[in-house]
Design a protein around this motif. Sequence first.
Motif, short mmCIF file in Angstrom:
data_model
loop_
_atom_site.label_atom_id
_atom_site.label_comp_id
_atom_site.label_asym_id
_atom_site.label_seq_id
_atom_site.Cartn_x
_atom_site.Cartn_y
_atom_site.Cartn_z
N GLY A 107 -11.48 -26.15 5.72
CA GLY A 107 -10.37 -25.76 6.59
C GLY A 107 -9.05 -25.62 5.88
O GLY A 107 -8.02 -25.41 6.53
N ASP A 108 -9.08 -25.77 4.55
CA ASP A 108 -7.84 -25.65 3.79
C ASP A 108 -7.47 -24.18 3.61
O ASP A 108 -8.33 -23.34 3.36
CB ASP A 108 -7.98 -26.33 2.42
N LEU A 109 -6.19 -23.88 3.70
CA LEU A 109 -5.71 -22.52 3.51
C LEU A 109 -5.85 -22.13 2.04
O LEU A 109 -5.36 -22.82 1.15
CB LEU A 109 -4.24 -22.42 3.94
N THR A 110 -6.52 -21.03 1.78
CA THR A 110 -6.73 -20.58 0.40
C THR A 110 -6.10 -19.22 0.12
O THR A 110 -6.06 -18.79 -1.03
CB THR A 110 -8.24 -20.50 0.09
N GLY A 111 -5.63 -18.55 1.14
CA GLY A 111 -5.03 -17.25 0.91
C GLY A 111 -5.00 -16.41 2.16
O GLY A 111 -4.96 -16.93 3.29
N VAL A 112 -5.06 -15.10 1.97
CA VAL A 112 -4.95 -14.18 3.09
C VAL A 112 -5.77 -12.93 2.80
O VAL A 112 -5.89 -12.51 1.65
CB VAL A 112 -3.47 -13.82 3.36
N VAL A 113 -6.38 -12.38 3.85
CA VAL A 113 -7.11 -11.13 3.74
C VAL A 113 -6.28 -10.04 4.41
O VAL A 113 -5.86 -10.19 5.56
CB VAL A 113 -8.49 -11.21 4.41
N GLU A 114 -6.05 -8.95 3.69
CA GLU A 114 -5.35 -7.80 4.25
C GLU A 114 -6.36 -6.69 4.54
O GLU A 114 -7.21 -6.38 3.71
CB GLU A 114 -4.33 -7.24 3.26
N TYR A 115 -6.24 -6.13 5.71
CA TYR A 115 -7.05 -4.98 6.10
C TYR A 115 -6.05 -3.90 6.51
O TYR A 115 -5.25 -4.11 7.42
CB TYR A 115 -7.96 -5.35 7.27
N PHE A 116 -6.07 -2.77 5.83
CA PHE A 116 -5.05 -1.76 6.13
C PHE A 116 -5.65 -0.37 6.21
O PHE A 116 -6.62 -0.04 5.54
CB PHE A 116 -3.90 -1.82 5.11
N ARG A 117 -5.01 0.44 7.07
CA ARG A 117 -5.49 1.78 7.36
C ARG A 117 -4.32 2.76 7.23
O ARG A 117 -3.23 2.51 7.73
CB ARG A 117 -6.04 1.82 8.79
N ASP A 118 -4.58 3.88 6.57
CA ASP A 118 -3.56 4.92 6.43
C ASP A 118 -3.46 5.66 7.77
O ASP A 118 -4.38 6.33 8.19
CB ASP A 118 -3.96 5.89 5.31
N ILE A 119 -2.32 5.52 8.43
CA ILE A 119 -2.13 6.16 9.74
C ILE A 119 -1.05 7.24 9.67
O ILE A 119 -0.48 7.62 10.70
CB ILE A 119 -1.77 5.11 10.82
N THR A 120 -0.78 7.74 8.48
CA THR A 120 0.28 8.74 8.31
C THR A 120 0.04 9.96 9.19
O THR A 120 0.95 10.39 9.92
CB THR A 120 0.38 9.18 6.84
N GLU A 121 -1.16 10.52 9.14
CA GLU A 121 -1.44 11.72 9.93
C GLU A 121 -1.45 11.40 11.42
O GLU A 121 -0.99 12.21 12.24
CB GLU A 121 -2.78 12.33 9.51
N ASP A 122 -1.98 10.23 11.78
CA ASP A 122 -1.95 9.82 13.19
C ASP A 122 -0.51 9.71 13.68
O ASP A 122 -0.19 10.11 14.80
CB ASP A 122 -2.65 8.47 13.37
N GLN A 123 0.35 9.15 12.83
CA GLN A 123 1.75 8.99 13.19
C GLN A 123 2.44 10.35 13.36
O GLN A 123 3.21 10.55 14.28
CB GLN A 123 2.47 8.17 12.10
N LYS A 124 2.10 11.29 12.47
CA LYS A 124 2.68 12.63 12.58
C LYS A 124 2.24 13.30 13.88
O LYS A 124 3.05 13.94 14.56
CB LYS A 124 2.25 13.49 11.39
N ARG A 125 0.96 13.14 14.22
CA ARG A 125 0.47 13.73 15.46
C ARG A 125 1.15 13.08 16.67
O ARG A 125 1.50 13.76 17.65
CB ARG A 125 -1.05 13.59 15.56
N GLN A 126 1.35 11.75 16.60
CA GLN A 126 2.00 11.05 17.70
C GLN A 126 3.44 11.51 17.86
O GLN A 126 3.93 11.73 18.97
CB GLN A 126 1.94 9.54 17.45
#
Length: 282
Positions: A107-126
Amino acid sequence: MQTLSGKDAAAWLHAVINAIQDGIRVMDTQLTIQLQNETTRRLSRGREELGHACYQIHYGRQTPCDNCHALEAMRTGQLVRKKEYYHNQDTHRIFEVFAYPLRNHQGDLTGVVEYFRDITEDQKRQEALEKSEARYRNIAENINDALYLHDFQGNIIDVNQQACLMTGYEREELVGSHLRQLLTPEAAIKLPRNIKLLQKTGKAIFESADRHKNGTIIPVEVSVKVISNDGNGLIQSIVRDISERKQAEKQMRLTEKRYETVTTVSEVGAWEYHHDTQRDWY
């Protein structure tokens, strides 16, 4: 399913992570990158990130970024979701980033996991959609006719300001209500049949009568068009107040009636006097 262990399990997990088309990055509590998948490598254009702090490799900083989502996830122990804007000399991208705190079996904190998605085109459409909606709203609010958006059941979804002025209702009173509220009893009875017919024809123009909030009957010309058949459907109705037209038509009929009465009933008959010839014509 066969249970994997040792090197086979590690190789299988590595293959799964690399098959994911969104970026995955694992960092320790100092934000030093320990693992990344192939998508992350591709997005970083092959730049070696392992062993470097994310704020150094991406932003050239010596300290973590302000409002760092990874630090927030480790501090709160909760999922953090944010938008990140990445800029360099030739790239401007927008990423949706999820940060998850990482703990070991104790249960000790060892770090962080990042999950990321490129939403540039989605943002442009929005953004394009929002601009289009703003233009539509600007047009809708500046036409002289009432405009209604409603579904196939007659439930009002949106109106313009002219609809409020024409009917005497506030926008909040109209949106979410039913078209029956605005119709005469005769028109309300015909509404379901007319909508079914409209679903087949796609558009129509007809005259009807609306009812003002104060009870006044308003003769109207209605131009309707099916915008979408998805879900409950979407119909655009443009309603024009034709009270003046109807009054003019009524006055014209009265004038014609008087003229007809004079020419057919009068014993004297109809005559004209020509000033130039100074002669009467009967």
